[in-house]
Design a protein around this motif. Structure first.
Motif, mmCIF file in Angstrom:
data_model
loop_
_atom_site.group_PDB
_atom_site.id
_atom_site.type_symbol
_atom_site.label_atom_id
_atom_site.label_comp_id
_atom_site.label_asym_id
_atom_site.label_seq_id
_atom_site.Cartn_x
_atom_site.Cartn_y
_atom_site.Cartn_z
ATOM 1 N N ASP A 1 0.717 -1.351 -0.050
ATOM 2 C CA ASP A 1 0.063 0.128 0.096
ATOM 3 C C ASP A 1 0.952 1.346 0.040
ATOM 4 O OD1 ASP A 1 -2.321 -1.425 -0.072
ATOM 5 O OD2 ASP A 1 -2.197 -1.837 2.196
ATOM 6 N N VAL A 2 2.160 1.095 -0.241
ATOM 7 C CA VAL A 2 2.919 2.249 -0.121
ATOM 8 C C VAL A 2 3.231 2.770 -1.501
ATOM 9 C CG1 VAL A 2 5.381 3.199 0.257
ATOM 10 C CG2 VAL A 2 4.226 1.325 1.666
ATOM 11 N N PRO A 3 2.891 4.085 -2.014
ATOM 12 C CA PRO A 3 2.869 4.723 -3.079
ATOM 13 C C PRO A 3 4.448 4.665 -3.575
ATOM 14 C CG PRO A 3 2.526 6.308 -1.728
ATOM 15 C CD PRO A 3 2.303 5.239 -0.992
ATOM 16 N N LEU A 4 4.945 4.237 -4.966
ATOM 17 C CA LEU A 4 5.914 3.982 -5.228
ATOM 18 C C LEU A 4 6.205 4.991 -6.618
ATOM 19 C CD1 LEU A 4 8.273 0.716 -5.720
ATOM 20 C CD2 LEU A 4 7.999 2.551 -7.448
ATOM 21 N N THR A 5 7.252 5.799 -6.674
ATOM 22 C CA THR A 5 7.554 6.589 -7.846
ATOM 23 C C THR A 5 8.892 6.185 -8.096
ATOM 24 O OG1 THR A 5 6.152 8.733 -6.745
ATOM 25 C CG2 THR A 5 8.261 9.039 -8.522
ATOM 26 N N VAL A 6 8.927 6.069 -9.572
ATOM 27 C CA VAL A 6 10.116 6.063 -10.345
ATOM 28 C C VAL A 6 10.709 7.111 -10.648
ATOM 29 C CG1 VAL A 6 11.102 4.997 -12.441
ATOM 30 C CG2 VAL A 6 9.638 3.497 -11.136
ATOM 31 N N ILE A 7 12.043 7.209 -10.562
ATOM 32 C CA ILE A 7 12.673 8.624 -10.876
ATOM 33 C C ILE A 7 13.881 8.126 -11.781
ATOM 34 C CG2 ILE A 7 13.975 8.732 -8.847
ATOM 35 C CD1 ILE A 7 14.283 11.808 -9.101
ATOM 36 N N SER A 8 14.015 8.742 -13.014
ATOM 37 C CA SER A 8 14.934 7.966 -14.007
ATOM 38 C C SER A 8 15.047 9.015 -15.168
ATOM 39 C CB SER A 8 14.276 6.931 -14.637
ATOM 40 O OG SER A 8 15.014 6.255 -15.811
ATOM 41 N N ALA A 9 16.327 8.673 -15.783
ATOM 42 C CA ALA A 9 16.749 9.556 -16.803
ATOM 43 C C ALA A 9 16.156 8.690 -18.267
ATOM 44 C CB ALA A 9 18.273 9.745 -16.838
ATOM 45 N N ASP A 10 15.925 7.770 -18.150
ATOM 46 C CA ASP A 10 15.112 7.042 -19.189
ATOM 47 C C ASP A 10 13.547 7.335 -19.289
ATOM 48 O OD1 ASP A 10 14.234 5.331 -21.301
ATOM 49 O OD2 ASP A 10 14.800 3.373 -20.103
ATOM 50 N N LEU A 11 13.394 8.270 -20.426
ATOM 51 C CA LEU A 11 11.904 8.515 -20.811
ATOM 52 C C LEU A 11 11.299 8.046 -21.972
ATOM 53 C CD1 LEU A 11 12.171 12.576 -20.051
ATOM 54 C CD2 LEU A 11 11.722 10.631 -18.419
ATOM 55 N N MET B 1 8.913 2.259 -21.500
ATOM 56 C CA MET B 1 9.307 1.847 -20.408
ATOM 57 C C MET B 1 8.400 2.702 -19.365
ATOM 58 S SD MET B 1 11.162 0.797 -18.172
ATOM 59 C CE MET B 1 12.642 0.209 -18.786
ATOM 60 N N VAL B 2 8.251 4.027 -19.687
ATOM 61 C CA VAL B 2 7.086 4.753 -18.772
ATOM 62 C C VAL B 2 5.651 3.790 -18.827
ATOM 63 C CG1 VAL B 2 5.703 6.530 -18.358
ATOM 64 C CG2 VAL B 2 8.001 6.761 -19.210
ATOM 65 N N SER B 3 5.301 3.333 -19.809
ATOM 66 C CA SER B 3 3.906 2.477 -19.830
ATOM 67 C C SER B 3 4.163 1.198 -19.032
ATOM 68 C CB SER B 3 3.752 2.051 -21.292
ATOM 69 O OG SER B 3 3.517 3.113 -22.041
ATOM 70 N N ALA B 4 5.160 0.614 -19.094
ATOM 71 C CA ALA B 4 5.428 -0.763 -18.346
ATOM 72 C C ALA B 4 5.475 -0.328 -16.835
ATOM 73 C CB ALA B 4 7.013 -1.360 -18.819
ATOM 74 N N VAL B 5 6.370 0.642 -16.152
ATOM 75 C CA VAL B 5 6.370 1.121 -14.914
ATOM 76 C C VAL B 5 4.925 1.396 -14.362
ATOM 77 C CG1 VAL B 5 6.957 2.952 -13.459
ATOM 78 C CG2 VAL B 5 8.795 1.933 -15.091
ATOM 79 N N MET B 6 4.088 2.171 -15.189
ATOM 80 C CA MET B 6 2.809 2.484 -14.803
ATOM 81 C C MET B 6 2.011 1.364 -14.734
ATOM 82 S SD MET B 6 3.392 5.735 -14.018
ATOM 83 C CE MET B 6 1.559 6.230 -13.652
ATOM 84 N N ALA B 7 2.304 0.479 -15.664
ATOM 85 C CA ALA B 7 1.507 -0.756 -15.806
ATOM 86 C C ALA B 7 1.564 -1.535 -14.415
ATOM 87 C CB ALA B 7 1.607 -1.601 -17.075
ATOM 88 N N ALA B 8 2.840 -1.657 -14.203
ATOM 89 C CA ALA B 8 3.309 -2.332 -12.854
ATOM 90 C C ALA B 8 3.034 -1.860 -11.479
ATOM 91 C CB ALA B 8 4.879 -2.392 -12.855
ATOM 92 N N GLY B 9 2.136 -0.735 -11.548
ATOM 93 C CA GLY B 9 1.557 -0.107 -10.497
ATOM 94 C C GLY B 9 2.192 1.084 -9.890
ATOM 95 N N ALA B 10 3.158 1.766 -10.340
ATOM 96 C CA ALA B 10 3.792 2.728 -9.782
ATOM 97 C C ALA B 10 2.732 3.970 -9.873
ATOM 98 C CB ALA B 10 5.085 3.121 -10.731
ATOM 99 N N GLN B 11 2.919 5.008 -8.700
ATOM 100 C CA GLN B 11 2.006 6.002 -8.757
ATOM 101 C C GLN B 11 2.435 7.108 -9.663
ATOM 102 O OE1 GLN B 11 -0.476 6.208 -6.589
ATOM 103 N NE2 GLN B 11 -1.035 8.131 -7.455
ATOM 104 N N GLY B 12 3.722 7.098 -9.849
ATOM 105 C CA GLY B 12 4.250 8.024 -10.936
ATOM 106 C C GLY B 12 5.725 7.770 -11.514
ATOM 107 N N TYR B 13 5.936 8.564 -12.695
ATOM 108 C CA TYR B 13 7.202 8.236 -13.135
ATOM 109 C C TYR B 13 8.022 9.807 -13.510
ATOM 110 C CZ TYR B 13 10.651 6.203 -16.602
ATOM 111 O OH TYR B 13 11.755 5.462 -17.171
ATOM 112 N N VAL B 14 9.020 10.033 -12.829
ATOM 113 C CA VAL B 14 9.292 11.376 -12.821
ATOM 114 C C VAL B 14 10.963 11.597 -13.508
ATOM 115 C CG1 VAL B 14 10.154 13.430 -11.435
ATOM 116 C CG2 VAL B 14 8.197 12.054 -10.720
ATOM 117 N N SER B 15 11.248 12.517 -14.455
ATOM 118 C CA SER B 15 12.378 12.684 -15.071
ATOM 119 C C SER B 15 13.386 13.266 -13.959
ATOM 120 C CB SER B 15 12.229 13.571 -16.087
ATOM 121 O OG SER B 15 13.555 13.973 -16.564
ATOM 122 N N LYS B 16 14.633 12.600 -13.997
ATOM 123 C CA LYS B 16 15.634 13.035 -13.143
ATOM 124 C C LYS B 16 16.115 14.639 -13.555
ATOM 125 C CE LYS B 16 18.001 9.139 -11.328
ATOM 126 N NZ LYS B 16 19.233 8.549 -10.969
#
Length: 237
Positions: A98-108, A112-127
């Protein structure tokens, strides 16, 4: 990893904490100490965090989640010494459901963003986000909004494609840690005998695990399993 963002300097814009999920304890998983320090400083200043913990690998983060109090939020870099791709997202969410997980990455990359969000991440943020936009993104995510890079919005998949990716990710999430290890070696082209040697298990056990993997992700052979893992961005360096 490129330049270190200057998030931690003075002049941060404080978040409107009243509109944000109660986040006081954050775990940052990133093997770059300067990135960790800058992000910890920025988030602490903006949100008044009482504690920021850091881990330099997936294994270290997993130990922390098992042995210490659960954080209110997790921030994860995809490219760690012991894991790449969305494997880290899936592994941490199994321990912190139940903990919100944010990915922070230089890879936009949009896939990859679609895969991360499909995996249940709360968000994807650019470094590379400037400080005010970085704070705004976390404020929105911790208020419950799903946040993705602006570049992704114009190239995001259809809802049907997104649901297919979510279903695919859910099937991979059912794999045990040992099955995930075997799948990783399959994707690297290892034959059963070598997988048996590298994991110190019987070759018959390897075959049993492979049969279970193929059943769980609904494929007929190793090649299809590797192709699906690639499509879902499970292992990416």
């Amino acid at each position: 990893m490129g330049h270190v963002p200057n998030w931690g300097a003075g002049g941060c814009v404080p978040a409107q904490r009243g509109q944000t999920r109660a986040v006081g304890d954050v775990l940052i998983v990133d093997d770059h100490p300067l990135i960790c320090d800058a992000l910890a400083m920025t988030l602490t200043h903006a949100f008044g965090l009482r504690r920021v913990r850091t881990a330099a690998s997936l294994a270290a983060a997993q130990r922390l989640l098992r042995e210490a109090a659960m954080p209110d939020a997790i921030v994860l870099d995809l490219n760690l010494p012991d894991v790449q791709g969305i494997e880290g997202v899936m592994a941490l969410q199994k321990l912190a459901v139940d903990v919100p997980l944010t990915v922070i990455s230089a890879d936009l990359d949009s896939d990859m963003v679609s895969a991360v969000m499909a995996a249940g991440a709360q968000g994807y943020v650019s470094k590379s986000l400037p400080r005010p936009q970085m704070i705004d993104a976390f404020q929105r995510m911790w208020a419950g909004e799903a946040v993705t890079p602006d570049e992704y919005e114009s190239d995001r998949p259809s809802e049907e494609t997104g649901e297919q990716m979510r279903e695919l990710t859910r099937s991979f999430a059912t794999l045990t840690p040992q099955q995930m290890n075997i799948l990783r070696l399959i994707c690297q082209g290892r034959p059963n005998k070598l997988i048996s040697y590298e994991l110190s298990i019987a070759e018959a056990t390897v075959k049993t695990h492979i049969a279970a993997i193929m059943s769980k992700i609904n494929v007929r052979n190793r090649t299809q399993a590797a192709l699906l893992a690639s499509k879902a961005r499970i292992f990416v360096r």
